[in-house]
Design a protein around this motif. Sequence first.
Motif, short mmCIF file in Angstrom:
data_model
loop_
_atom_site.label_atom_id
_atom_site.label_comp_id
_atom_site.label_asym_id
_atom_site.label_seq_id
_atom_site.Cartn_x
_atom_site.Cartn_y
_atom_site.Cartn_z
N ASN A 101 0.51 -1.23 0.27
CA ASN A 101 -0.41 0.40 -0.45
C ASN A 101 0.44 1.48 0.41
OD1 ASN A 101 -2.61 1.05 0.96
ND2 ASN A 101 -1.48 1.79 2.09
N TYR A 102 0.39 2.01 -0.64
CA TYR A 102 1.26 3.52 -0.83
C TYR A 102 0.59 4.60 0.37
CZ TYR A 102 4.03 2.13 -4.98
OH TYR A 102 5.37 1.60 -5.63
N ASP A 103 1.30 5.61 1.12
CA ASP A 103 0.63 6.69 1.55
C ASP A 103 1.71 7.94 1.53
OD1 ASP A 103 -1.35 5.75 2.76
OD2 ASP A 103 -1.25 4.18 3.96
N VAL A 104 1.24 8.79 2.11
CA VAL A 104 2.09 9.79 1.84
C VAL A 104 2.66 9.89 2.98
CG1 VAL A 104 1.91 13.15 1.97
CG2 VAL A 104 -0.09 11.46 0.59
N ASP A 105 4.44 10.17 3.15
CA ASP A 105 5.25 10.78 3.61
C ASP A 105 4.71 12.68 4.66
OD1 ASP A 105 7.02 11.25 5.78
OD2 ASP A 105 8.57 9.51 4.31
N LEU A 134 -6.25 14.39 1.53
CA LEU A 134 -6.17 15.54 1.04
C LEU A 134 -6.34 17.04 1.86
CD1 LEU A 134 -8.81 14.97 -1.62
CD2 LEU A 134 -6.27 14.57 -1.97
N THR A 135 -6.94 16.89 2.99
CA THR A 135 -7.34 17.93 4.11
C THR A 135 -5.59 18.26 4.69
OG1 THR A 135 -8.97 17.29 4.72
CG2 THR A 135 -7.84 19.44 6.18
N LYS A 136 -4.61 17.68 4.92
CA LYS A 136 -3.24 17.38 4.91
C LYS A 136 -2.79 18.02 4.33
CE LYS A 136 -3.19 14.02 8.74
NZ LYS A 136 -2.96 12.98 9.32
N ILE A 137 -3.24 17.83 3.38
CA ILE A 137 -2.11 18.40 2.19
C ILE A 137 -2.65 19.73 1.43
CG2 ILE A 137 -1.85 18.42 -0.23
CD1 ILE A 137 -2.02 15.33 -0.44
N GLY A 138 -3.76 19.56 1.77
CA GLY A 138 -3.93 21.89 1.69
C GLY A 138 -3.64 22.34 2.72
N GLU A 139 -4.04 21.70 4.08
CA GLU A 139 -2.89 22.62 4.97
C GLU A 139 -1.28 23.29 5.34
OE1 GLU A 139 -4.59 20.35 8.72
OE2 GLU A 139 -6.77 21.54 8.32
N VAL A 184 -12.72 19.59 -0.38
CA VAL A 184 -12.29 19.07 1.29
C VAL A 184 -13.02 20.17 2.15
CG1 VAL A 184 -10.22 17.93 2.82
CG2 VAL A 184 -10.91 17.19 -0.02
N SER A 185 -12.11 21.50 1.79
CA SER A 185 -11.97 22.94 2.62
C SER A 185 -11.86 23.81 1.46
CB SER A 185 -11.42 22.57 4.03
OG SER A 185 -9.93 22.83 3.14
#
Length: 394
Positions: A141-145, A179-184, A215-216
Amino acid sequence: MRMYDFDKVVNRRNTNSLKWDVKETELPMWVADMDFQTAPEIIDAIKARVEHGVFGYSILPEEWYQAYINWWKNKHAFTIEKEWLIFSTGVIPIISSVVRKLTTPGENVVVQTPVYNIFFNSIVNNGRNVLESPLVYKDGNYDVDFEVLEEALSNPQTSMMILCNPHNPVGKIWSRETLTKIGELCAKYDVIVISDEIHCDLTAPGRDYVPFASVSETCMNQSITCIAPTKTFNLAGIQTAAVMVPNKYLRHKVWRALNTDEVAEPNVFAVAATVAAFEKGDVWLTELKDYIQSNKKLVEEFIKNEIPELTVVSMEVTYLLWIDCSKIGIYSDALAEYIREKTGLYLSEGCEYRGNGHHFLRMNVACSKETLNDGLSRLKSGIEGYKQWLDSNC
């Protein structure tokens, strides 16, 4: 019973097809181009436009805007306002134009690798720097670091991020939380986000993606979203897409970029194809997704039983399978070359997507089951042949 026949084999050789411009003995399963005919409803709309017989300059009617607005509202629970939409001839022209207009030479553009390789061209060809934020790969599985991502975004030379949502080639549907974390983070460091969402409608049955702008307020105001019917309905050659920009200041810059580069004028079939796709293509798409998912399961089972050294990573989205070949012990560029030379099967080598792509192959399964079974047979033969070659030379 299906209304549409996805088992039909369409001969695409000698049709000026990029995908099928190969030797007669070769089977191309690489570029993101389906072998299915598009929905009959779209073909009928194009035929009607052809029969008119006059192919002058085109404008965008109200129906074009409403087609996008209604589709995203009904399919993705997101309300797009008309003024947010700008036409373009394609997603890559949008990205390249926006990189030129909204960044300056020598600045960094962040991408999450492994990722669609043409992003690199849009960055490097414009004199900007590719700044990789590698995804974490663990247990298939892939996730964002986020620590690595923040380091890249906080770099003073970083001004833009290209987000692949859903992600090609790893087949990942990003969660609302991610996506929220990326945007912030992008807002924190004043980094503009281009979100490429061209694969968004090709999710597995019962699954959906989350539009980044939905998302926000932060994500909405920080983003430029690329959308199109072309991947979903196999219309790449029609050259029709849209960019959605809620922030009016960004939108003006994008509008200027696309018009300066002369990629904001629709060809004569772009409107008819888009409107027909979004207004009449729903049932066709539902059946297509079911068929593609059955193809993915066929590949997964075949590999599990016949080529256990390989592993299919994700079946969440797209018709592109990301196949882990790390147990074979050879980089994917050499493996793909060997398979093509020995069997004629043409796959995408993962190396070109960077990140940890050197351990992967990408396989396009948007084809008839007859074609797919041929491809799987060749894949097995290629892997077995390589292992035999390795044993005899070690």
